[in-house]
Design a protein around this motif. Structure first.
Motif, PDB file in Angstrom:
ATOM      1  N   ARG A  74      -8.375   3.446  -1.240  1.00 36.44           N
ATOM      2  CA  ARG A  74      -9.064   2.352  -0.526  1.00 36.44           C
ATOM      3  C   ARG A  74     -10.039   2.910   0.519  1.00 36.44           C
ATOM      4  O   ARG A  74     -11.159   2.412   0.650  1.00 36.44           O
ATOM      5  CB  ARG A  74      -8.060   1.440   0.177  1.00 36.44           C
ATOM      6  N   THR A  91      -2.679   4.964  -2.934  1.00 36.91           N
ATOM      7  CA  THR A  91      -3.613   3.833  -3.006  1.00 36.91           C
ATOM      8  C   THR A  91      -4.391   3.669  -1.700  1.00 36.91           C
ATOM      9  O   THR A  91      -5.556   3.267  -1.713  1.00 36.91           O
ATOM     10  CB  THR A  91      -2.880   2.519  -3.335  1.00 36.91           C
ATOM     11  N   TYR A  92      -3.759   3.987  -0.562  1.00 35.70           N
ATOM     12  CA  TYR A  92      -4.472   3.933   0.714  1.00 35.70           C
ATOM     13  C   TYR A  92      -5.618   4.945   0.717  1.00 35.70           C
ATOM     14  O   TYR A  92      -6.726   4.649   1.181  1.00 35.70           O
ATOM     15  CB  TYR A  92      -3.502   4.229   1.861  1.00 35.70           C
ATOM     16  N   GLU A 130     -13.102   4.188  -1.183  1.00 39.21           N
ATOM     17  CA  GLU A 130     -13.989   3.102  -1.607  1.00 39.21           C
ATOM     18  C   GLU A 130     -14.734   2.496  -0.419  1.00 39.21           C
ATOM     19  O   GLU A 130     -15.911   2.130  -0.532  1.00 39.21           O
ATOM     20  CB  GLU A 130     -13.178   2.006  -2.311  1.00 39.21           C
ATOM     21  N   GLU A 160       0.835  -1.201   0.000  1.00 40.64           N
ATOM     22  CA  GLU A 160       0.000   0.000   0.000  1.00 40.64           C
ATOM     23  C   GLU A 160       0.865   1.244   0.000  1.00 40.64           C
ATOM     24  O   GLU A 160       1.884   1.305   0.699  1.00 40.64           O
ATOM     25  CB  GLU A 160      -0.884  -0.002   1.245  1.00 40.64           C
TER      26      GLU A 160
END
Length: 499
Positions: A460, A456-457, A463, A452
């Motif tokens: 996430r 990208t964290y 989401e 991660e």
């Protein structure tokens, strides 16, 4: 004829830059329905977002360019920094915070008790993209304005033309290329951005490519990627034809507004700065105060720094021979231009191509090495440009003298060229490092399982709906991006001083 020592590495870099394009063409050959109704809808959404963003950036950026170039404001340099500051915030961070702040149940609703319109779809995406791209138009237009001589405007004013009419009839026609150059940068940024349309739930090429990839539709994702690349390539061609030639510098135009006019300008443009800068920082600070730092694993920040650091080192190692090849002749310049393919390819497209490449080479698939390759291919031109600029200003007589005194080419490079171009090499490495830290799309597709990064964290937690956990990575990315902007602006200042 002796081949320069830098050519083999430059040729290898140029060939690697073409690999993603070749992979996409191979993959897309199996796809069908290029012009079905769904594809046309995606094309319509993408072009609509691009057009609206360009128009919004012109409406904000051109007036701000005039103000920052000609109007004698108190704390003028500070205002210029503030006007350019949205470049220091990745647009996907702006999209995240504006999406969370507006609408029923949003942070504004919870804190102040009144509902605001929701921020999503084409309208929301266009607003966010405009807020974070108008500085492109402002900076290119401002550069053109500063090159103009005020004598023609003064002559028009002497002949009875009002100041607004002088702006439209005398100044604007002379800076139209600067406006066009900034508008094309905005269009290219909008086409390549994934985070903003994805968070705003707008089906553009970048979002649908990611959806197809997750649905194991690599062939269709490749077809959509090629369609997007055709549009990007067309815009890059137009951009290459625009010349922003400067006039001979004369006395610059100077305007001294009254305090009432200063206040009117502030009231007009303050909402832009509040939405683009203050709101994201306020939202992240609110989340930080509410949720604290206990839930954040700081090894994620180390992952980002580790991968980006390796990419920066590899990029400058490759950039040095590419930059020297570009300065040694026409063939070298062609190889250098080919390496710019990666920078023109959107991250989501690069990721799609390299995923397939990794599948054909199992040793690379879902490894850190493949992610680093993506970073290098994407951001190599940043390092090449920085190294080349510092090398161009190197006095060639120093190297010739060393060779005459018996130094080998390697010794001359290590003892003269390298120390004198070290600043450019470090600046290029820093830019690659900072851009790699911000990169979202390629990292989502190519990051190793369980690896991660900050970007990208952030994706996430968006989401998953755990917005409060985005505070630390969001603030870190803003600080990192601000460092990149500072390096860019300091480079421009050095360039102005050298010229």
């Amino acid at each position: 004829m002796r081949i320069p020592a830098s050519y083999p590495m430059a040729l290898l870099a140029a060939l690697l830059a073409l690999v993603p394009v070749y992979i996409l063409i191979t993959l897309a050959s199996d796809a069908t329905a290029v012009f079905d109704s769904h594809n046309l809808k995606i094309l319509g959404n993408t072009l609509s977002l691009m057009v609206l963003t360009v128009l919004g950036s012109i409406l904000i950026g051109v007036p701000l360019a005039f103000i920052s170039a000609y109007v004698q404001l108190p704390f003028k340099k500070l205002w210029l920094v503030l006007f350019a500051a949205p470049l220091a915030i990745p647009s996907y961070i702006g999209a995240f915070t504006l999406y969370a702040a507006f609408g029923p149940g949003g942070e504004i609703n919870q804190l102040l008790g009144f509902e605001t319109p929701p921020m999503y779809g084409l309208t929301g995406a266009a607003i966010v993209m405009t807020l974070y791209t108008f500085p492109f138009v402002m900076l290119t237009t401002r550069s053109s304005l500063l090159s103009l001589d005020a004598s023609m405007v003064n002559a028009a004013r002497t002949l009875g033309m009002s100041m607004p009419m002088s702006v439209f009839k005398v100044i604007l026609p002379r800076v139209i290329n600067g406006i066009a150059a900034g508008s094309l940068l905005v269009a290219l940024y909008t086409l390549s951005d994934f985070g903003t349309p994805a968070m705003m739930r707008l089906d553009t090429f970048t979002r649908v490519i990611y959806v197809e990839y997750n649905a194991f539709g690599l062939s269709r994702a490749a077809m959509l990627s090629l369609q997007l690349m055709v549009i990007v390539g067309f815009l890059l061609f137009i951009e290459s034809q625009i010349k922003t030639a400067s006039e001979r510098h004369g006395r610059p135009l100077m305007l001294f507004p009254s305090s009432g006019q200063n206040l009117a300008m502030l009231v007009t443009f303050l909402p832009v700065l509040l939405l683009a800068i203050c709101l994201p920082l306020a939202i992240f600070t609110l989340w930080l105060a509410r949720d604290g730092v206990a839930d954040f694993d700081f090894s994620i920040a180390w992952n980002s720094a580790y991968a980006s650091g390796i990419a920066a080192i590899v990029a400058v190692v490759v950039a040095v021979p590419v930059a020297h090849a570009a300065l040694s002749g026409k063939v070298g310049r062609i190889m250098e231009r080919v390496t710019y393919f990666g920078f023109g390819i959107p991250g989501i497209v690069m990721g799609t191509a390299l995923v397939y490449g990794g599948l054909q080479l199992p040793l690379l698939y879902q490894t850190l090495a493949l992610l680093v390759i993506a970073y290098v291919l994407r951001f190599l031109p940043l390092a090449v440009g920085s190294v080349r600029t510092s090398t161009e200003h190197l006095d060639s007589s120093l190297i010739k003298s060393a060779r005459v005194l018996g130094a080998s080419p390697r010794e001359a490079f290590m003892r003269i060229t390298l120390p004198l171009t070290l600043r450019g090499i470090i600046a290029g490495a820093a830019l690659v490092f900072l851009e790699s830290m911000r990169e979202l799309e390629a990292t989502l597709l190519l990051g190793p399982t369980g690896f991660e990064t900050l970007s990208t964290y952030l994706w996430r937690v968006y989401e998953a709906g755990y917005f409060g956990r985005a505070a630390i990575p969001g603030l870190l990315l803003v600080v990192i991006s601000a460092c990149g902007l500072a390096i860019m602006l300091s480079g421009e200042k050095r360039s102005q001083l050298e010229h």
